[in-house]
Scaffold this active site. Structure first.
Site, mmCIF file in Angstrom:
data_model
loop_
_atom_site.group_PDB
_atom_site.id
_atom_site.type_symbol
_atom_site.label_atom_id
_atom_site.label_comp_id
_atom_site.label_asym_id
_atom_site.label_seq_id
_atom_site.Cartn_x
_atom_site.Cartn_y
_atom_site.Cartn_z
ATOM 1 N N THR A 125 4.161 9.872 34.546
ATOM 2 C CA THR A 125 4.479 10.066 32.982
ATOM 3 C C THR A 125 5.743 9.705 32.609
ATOM 4 O OG1 THR A 125 4.869 12.165 31.579
ATOM 5 C CG2 THR A 125 5.133 12.657 33.752
ATOM 6 N N ASP A 126 5.913 9.648 31.417
ATOM 7 C CA ASP A 126 7.427 9.147 30.723
ATOM 8 C C ASP A 126 8.500 10.201 30.885
ATOM 9 O OD1 ASP A 126 6.327 10.843 28.811
ATOM 10 O OD2 ASP A 126 6.397 9.302 27.108
ATOM 11 N N GLU A 127 7.748 11.586 31.068
ATOM 12 C CA GLU A 127 8.870 12.757 30.977
ATOM 13 C C GLU A 127 9.556 12.953 32.322
ATOM 14 O OE1 GLU A 127 6.902 16.522 30.062
ATOM 15 O OE2 GLU A 127 5.654 15.774 28.519
ATOM 16 N N TYR A 151 7.336 21.267 34.966
ATOM 17 C CA TYR A 151 6.397 20.116 34.902
ATOM 18 C C TYR A 151 6.795 18.673 35.324
ATOM 19 C CZ TYR A 151 3.172 16.687 33.235
ATOM 20 O OH TYR A 151 2.578 15.364 33.166
ATOM 21 N N LYS A 155 6.542 16.290 38.781
ATOM 22 C CA LYS A 155 5.967 14.671 38.638
ATOM 23 C C LYS A 155 6.922 13.865 39.209
ATOM 24 C CE LYS A 155 2.405 13.570 36.885
ATOM 25 N NZ LYS A 155 1.337 13.481 37.582
#
Ligand code: NAD
Ligand code: DAU
Length: 339
Positions: A125-127, A151, A155
């Protein structure tokens, strides 16, 4: 091609399986999914049409003996979607996030190594990059990882582990990092389906903070096509950003949905901000474009119209979800956010 998909009963995984089976006649899929609160057998009712090209196995990606058994059938590729995926739930309790998103990935990669699976695709994810300021350039693959939520930290940990398995064991790993997805079959805890379904139900639309946080939206089918591209042609050890180049503030998304549904803006309720709330995400997807020829193709206005239509036409799908555990979660999370 024989694919092993993990987490294929969730939003992106089920869209991916459906599009792969539809696009390629010479492809079969085994789907290993625990059916957590976010997994839904109904998402893949249509795959019955594909007969023995689709097999479902219920199970946990952290269960080493089960994963060993499944991977011992030597699929060509494993694509891992399985994850705890909702930031707000990770703020309430990070335990399941660390277990599935980190230990699960280790378990999958160990089994893939043991049985010589040709390629492992980690859906990230970009997060993992953290947050951008209003004038910062979009994230590139070489940016530092600066995750801000439990979260995104889980990741990012998985990404580092995947990188280490590539370096240490020369394992063929590719990582995709995508921005915010929208489209059919998205669980109604996420911004767009939550706002559509609450608006249809004439319920409050809870907007965090000042509503000016920015996300880069991409239709789930554009994401699925990008995953397919990376899975086939990505460079071993490569990391690929995927994004829609489509930045909107949350309040603009909410107002757009209300306008399209002909509902009043008075349904909007500003609530206390999410702790650690990332201000802005934006992806620079030049690498996947230049190296592999992928670009998003679904226009946001058209995609959001089709998505709203899908939620209107599939009310029984989301009404079933918006009961039981969902209501407990909703009360626990939103009940604590001061107006
Ligand atoms: P989702 O929450 O809708 O689905 C997750 C799926 O994983 C569910 O079917 C669930 O049952 C399954 N699962 C969870 N724990 C499991 C376990 N221990 N063993 C086996 N299965 C398990 O998630 P999503 O939105 O479809 O996201 C899929 C992946 O894409 C995630 O890895 C997420 O981090 C990533 N991602 C999501 C977005 C987005 O906008 N939704 C964007 C970028 C990346
Ligand atoms: O960017 C990719 C990520 O997008 C994925 O990795 C995650 O799995 C996915 O959940 C999503 O994370 P976000 O936190 O960006 O998505 P969410 O839909 O939860 O929130 C989008 C924005 O809307 C965010 O700024 C918070 C805000 N929001 C969200 C909810 C649920 C609200 O203002 N009110 C809400 O009720």
């Amino acid at each position: 091609m024989r694919l092993l998909v993990t987490g294929g009963l969730g939003f992106i995984g089920s869209n991916f399986i459906l599009s792969m089976l539809k696009t390629y006649q010479d492809l079969s899929v085994t789907n290993l999914d625990l059916i957590t609160y976010a997994g839904n057998l109904e998402n893949l009712l249509d795959v019955q049409d594909y007969g023995n090209r689709y097999t479902f196995i219920k199970g946990d990606i952290t269960d080493k003996s089960l994963v060993n058994e499944v991977v011992s059938t030597k699929p060509d590729v494993l694509v891992n979607f399985a994850a705890e995926s909702h930031v707000d739930r990770s703020i309430l309790d990070a335990s399941a996030f660390l277990k599935t998103n980190i230990i699960g990935v280790q378990t999958l990669m160990d089994c893939c190594r043991e049985y010589g699976v040709k390629r492992f695709v980690q859906i990230s994810t970009d997060e993992v990059y953290g947050s951008l300021g209003a004038d910062d350039p979009a994230f590139v693959e070489t940016n530092m990882l600066k995750p801000n939520s439990p979260y995104s930290a889980s990741k990012a940990s998985a990404d580092l582990l995947a990188r280490a398995y590539h370096k240490t064991y020369n394992m063929d790993v590719v990582i995709t990092r995508c921005s915010n997805n929208y489209g059919p079959l998205q669980f109604p805890e996420k911004l767009i389906p939550l706002m559509i379904t609450n608006a249809i139900q004439d319920q409050e639309l809870p907007v965090y903070g000042d509503g000016l946080n920015v996300r880069d939206w991409i239709h789930v089918l554009d994401h699925c096509r990008a995953i397919d591209t990376v899975m086939r042609d990505g460079k071993s050890g490569g990391i690929y950003n995927i994004g829609g180049s489509c930045e909107y503030t949350n309040i603009d998304i909410v107002r757009l949905i209300l306008t399209k549904l002909n509902k009043p803006f008075s349904l909007i309720k500003y609530v206390q901000d999410r702790p650690g709330h990332d201000r802005r995400y934006a992806m620079n997807a030049a690498k996947i474009h230049d190296e592999l020829g992928w670009a998003p193709s679904i226009d946001f206005e058209e995609g959001i119209d089709a998505t709203i239509k899908w939620y209107i036409e599939n009310e029984s799908w989301w009404r079933k979800i918006k009961s039981g555990e969902y209501l407990d979660y909703y009360e626990k999370w939103y009940g604590n956010l001061k107006k």
